[in-house]
Scaffold this active site. Structure first.
Site, PDB file in Angstrom:
ATOM      1  N   ALA A  66       0.874  -1.179   0.000  1.00  0.00           N
ATOM      2  CA  ALA A  66       0.000   0.000   0.000  1.00  0.00           C
ATOM      3  C   ALA A  66       0.905   1.221   0.000  1.00  0.00           C
ATOM      4  O   ALA A  66       2.054   1.156   0.452  1.00  0.00           O
ATOM      5  CB  ALA A  66      -0.874  -0.010   1.246  1.00  0.00           C
ATOM      6  N   GLY A 112       0.442  -4.998   0.867  1.00  0.00           N
ATOM      7  CA  GLY A 112      -0.743  -5.052  -0.001  1.00  0.00           C
ATOM      8  C   GLY A 112      -0.470  -5.737  -1.334  1.00  0.00           C
ATOM      9  O   GLY A 112      -1.400  -6.253  -1.964  1.00  0.00           O
ATOM     10  N   GLU A 115      -0.781  -9.309  -0.570  1.00  0.00           N
ATOM     11  CA  GLU A 115      -2.204  -9.526  -0.274  1.00  0.00           C
ATOM     12  C   GLU A 115      -3.039  -9.554  -1.563  1.00  0.00           C
ATOM     13  O   GLU A 115      -3.978 -10.329  -1.681  1.00  0.00           O
ATOM     14  CB  GLU A 115      -2.701  -8.452   0.706  1.00  0.00           C
ATOM     15  CG  GLU A 115      -2.136  -8.685   2.110  1.00  0.00           C
ATOM     16  CD  GLU A 115      -2.341  -7.522   3.060  1.00  0.00           C
ATOM     17  OE1 GLU A 115      -1.970  -6.380   2.691  1.00  0.00           O
ATOM     18  OE2 GLU A 115      -2.879  -7.730   4.157  1.00  0.00           O
ATOM     19  N   GLU A 135       4.418  -5.271   7.410  1.00  0.00           N
ATOM     20  CA  GLU A 135       3.644  -4.228   8.111  1.00  0.00           C
ATOM     21  C   GLU A 135       4.098  -3.972   9.534  1.00  0.00           C
ATOM     22  O   GLU A 135       4.097  -2.828   9.990  1.00  0.00           O
ATOM     23  CB  GLU A 135       2.144  -4.586   8.102  1.00  0.00           C
ATOM     24  CG  GLU A 135       1.453  -4.337   6.767  1.00  0.00           C
ATOM     25  CD  GLU A 135       1.575  -5.497   5.786  1.00  0.00           C
ATOM     26  OE1 GLU A 135       2.384  -6.409   6.023  1.00  0.00           O
ATOM     27  OE2 GLU A 135       0.861  -5.477   4.759  1.00  0.00           O
TER      28      GLU A 135
HETATM   29  N1  COA Z   1       4.584   3.115  -0.610  1.00  0.00           N
HETATM   30  C1  COA Z   1       4.968   4.277  -1.178  1.00  0.00           C
HETATM   31  N2  COA Z   1       6.076   4.411  -1.898  1.00  0.00           N
HETATM   32  C2  COA Z   1       6.840   3.315  -2.070  1.00  0.00           C
HETATM   33  C3  COA Z   1       6.505   2.064  -1.519  1.00  0.00           C
HETATM   34  C4  COA Z   1       5.305   1.991  -0.756  1.00  0.00           C
HETATM   35  N3  COA Z   1       4.888   0.851  -0.209  1.00  0.00           N
HETATM   36  N4  COA Z   1       7.455   1.166  -1.848  1.00  0.00           N
HETATM   37  C5  COA Z   1       8.368   1.832  -2.579  1.00  0.00           C
HETATM   38  N5  COA Z   1       7.996   3.123  -2.719  1.00  0.00           N
HETATM   39  C6  COA Z   1       8.695   4.180  -3.461  1.00  0.00           C
HETATM   40  C7  COA Z   1       9.902   4.708  -2.690  1.00  0.00           C
HETATM   41  O1  COA Z   1       9.499   5.667  -1.737  1.00  0.00           O
HETATM   42  C8  COA Z   1      10.717   5.303  -3.810  1.00  0.00           C
HETATM   43  O2  COA Z   1      10.143   6.528  -4.187  1.00  0.00           O
HETATM   44  P1  COA Z   1      11.093   7.834  -4.431  1.00  0.00           P
HETATM   45  O3  COA Z   1      12.027   7.412  -5.540  1.00  0.00           O
HETATM   46  O4  COA Z   1      10.121   8.899  -4.823  1.00  0.00           O
HETATM   47  O5  COA Z   1      11.799   8.072  -3.147  1.00  0.00           O
HETATM   48  C9  COA Z   1      10.467   4.328  -4.962  1.00  0.00           C
HETATM   49  O6  COA Z   1       9.241   3.647  -4.655  1.00  0.00           O
HETATM   50  C10 COA Z   1      11.557   3.291  -5.134  1.00  0.00           C
HETATM   51  O7  COA Z   1      11.708   2.593  -3.915  1.00  0.00           O
HETATM   52  P2  COA Z   1      13.128   2.445  -3.151  1.00  0.00           P
HETATM   53  O8  COA Z   1      12.841   2.231  -1.695  1.00  0.00           O
HETATM   54  O9  COA Z   1      14.029   3.569  -3.510  1.00  0.00           O
HETATM   55  O10 COA Z   1      13.677   1.110  -3.823  1.00  0.00           O
HETATM   56  P3  COA Z   1      14.709   0.083  -3.194  1.00  0.00           P
HETATM   57  O11 COA Z   1      15.111  -0.820  -4.305  1.00  0.00           O
HETATM   58  O12 COA Z   1      15.776   0.790  -2.451  1.00  0.00           O
HETATM   59  O13 COA Z   1      13.869  -0.781  -2.110  1.00  0.00           O
HETATM   60  C11 COA Z   1      11.923  -1.980  -1.307  1.00  0.00           C
HETATM   61  C12 COA Z   1      12.819  -1.599  -2.518  1.00  0.00           C
HETATM   62  C13 COA Z   1      10.724  -2.722  -1.828  1.00  0.00           C
HETATM   63  C14 COA Z   1      12.738  -2.871  -0.350  1.00  0.00           C
HETATM   64  C15 COA Z   1      11.515  -0.687  -0.556  1.00  0.00           C
HETATM   65  O14 COA Z   1      10.962   0.215  -1.515  1.00  0.00           O
HETATM   66  C16 COA Z   1      10.488  -0.897   0.523  1.00  0.00           C
HETATM   67  O15 COA Z   1      10.824  -1.385   1.590  1.00  0.00           O
HETATM   68  N6  COA Z   1       9.216  -0.474   0.274  1.00  0.00           N
HETATM   69  C17 COA Z   1       8.170  -0.531   1.259  1.00  0.00           C
HETATM   70  C18 COA Z   1       7.662  -1.937   1.425  1.00  0.00           C
HETATM   71  C19 COA Z   1       6.597  -1.991   2.487  1.00  0.00           C
HETATM   72  O16 COA Z   1       6.837  -1.786   3.659  1.00  0.00           O
HETATM   73  N7  COA Z   1       5.364  -2.313   2.056  1.00  0.00           N
HETATM   74  C20 COA Z   1       4.267  -2.500   2.939  1.00  0.00           C
HETATM   75  C21 COA Z   1       3.446  -1.291   3.051  1.00  0.00           C
HETATM   76  S1  COA Z   1       2.116  -1.555   4.184  1.00  0.00           S
END
Ligand code: COA
Length: 260
Positions: A66, A112, A115, A135
């Site tokens: 999400a 999400g 999910e 989460e």
């Molecule tokens: N919500 C909003 N934005 C998200 C996102 C999310 N769940 N997951 C990734 N993004 C965005 C990042 O903020 C970044 O945006 P920006 O370039 O404007 O800063 C872009 O997507 C790229 O992500 P980034 O974190 O730079 O990539 P990465 O390769 O370093 O890491 C992940 C990849 C998936 C490990 C990391 O993005 C992450 O942990 N995301 C969140 C996962 C999460 O907790 N999901 C559950 C939500 S309830």
């Protein structure tokens, strides 16, 4: 229909819905959830669509969860509403569609994203895919069905570990857990999804819809799945597809199901 956050296209009876926010790793914001609802609804109501494939754009992510930026300042009431609305529009909606839904997990499927993949009727993954429910690392719990569907798919112990550690599993581990049915190279993922869809399309769409409802009944509180199965089994005898399927078998030819 034109969308801002997804791409939806229909070819050879297959609707492919691609979540298309690669710069945000296809995170599900409110607008994307609404567009997904509309696209799944349209595909389900289109008699020409026999299978729906959902995937993510780009090579990195299916859906990274999400959109955290949208709910970071939510209240208790807004949090509840977010989860309830999500179920109504997307997660329960997809799980209960009468058209089969295959999730082609092409990269990160987190929160999400996992999910959504779990709401699909089954999942395949590319070898680079990573899945998890992170989460609790954000101080919240899975709210789009993760606490229910993950234990159903992988067993309670594995689900508890994944949820509590907030860790990711790789595609091979997901395969060994039964979370995904097949793993393939990323460039072959959509071909595999389409070849599975082609096998499904050969069968009676009416019978498949009834089977989805009967299988899902097993997971509904207060519903006797066996009773549902008996009911749906009986109803199948009144369909044109049943008439065609049995007649074709007896005449030693391939069935041409009218889908009625
Ligand atoms: N919500 C909003 N934005 C998200 C996102 C999310 N769940 N997951 C990734 N993004 C965005 C990042 O903020 C970044 O945006 P920006 O370039 O404007 O800063 C872009 O997507 C790229 O992500 P980034 O974190 O730079 O990539 P990465 O390769 O370093 O890491 C992940 C990849 C998936 C490990 C990391 O993005 C992450 O942990 N995301 C969140 C996962 C999460 O907790 N999901 C559950 C939500 S309830």
């Amino acid at each position: 229909m034109n969308y801002d956050n997804i791409i939806s296209e229909v070819n050879n009876g297959i609707a492919t819905i691609t979540i298309n926010r690669p710069n945000k790793l296809n995170a599900l914001n409110k607008a994307t959830i609404q567009e997904l609802h509309d696209a799944f609804k349209d595909a389900d109501e289109d008699n020409g669509v026999k299978v729906i494939i959902v995937t993510g754009s780009g090579e990195k992510a299916f859906v990274a969860g999400a959109d955290i930026s949208e709910f970071a300042d939510f209240s208790v009431a807004q949090g509840k509403e977010l989860a309830a609305k999500g179920h109504e529009l997307l997660f329960d909606f997809v799980a209960n569609l009468s058209t089969p839904v295959i999730a082609a997990v092409n990269g990160f499927a987190l929160g999400g994203g996992l999910e959504l993949a779990m709401a699909a009727h089954f999942r395949i993954a590319s070898s680079n895919a990573k899945m998890g429910l992170p989460e609790v690392s954000l101080g919240v719990i899975p709210g789009y069905g993760g606490t229910q569907r993950l234990p159903q798919l992988v067993g309670k112990g594995r689900a508890m570990e994944m949820i509590m550690t907030a860790g990711m599993i790789d595609a091979q581990t997901a395969l060994s857990y039964g979370l995904v049915n097949h793993v393939t190279a990323q460039e072959e993922l959509m071909d595999l999804a389409e070849s599975l869809a082609a096998k499904i399309i050969k069968n009676s769409s009416v019978a498949i819809s009834a089977a989805i409802a009967a299988v899902n009944a097993n997971y509904e509180d207060g519903v006797n799945g066996f009773e549902q199965e008996i009911q749906k089994f009986g109803e199948a005898f009144g369909t044109e597809d049943f008439n065609e399927g049995t007649t074709a078998f007896l005449e030693k030819r391939k069935a041409e199901f009218p889908g009625k």
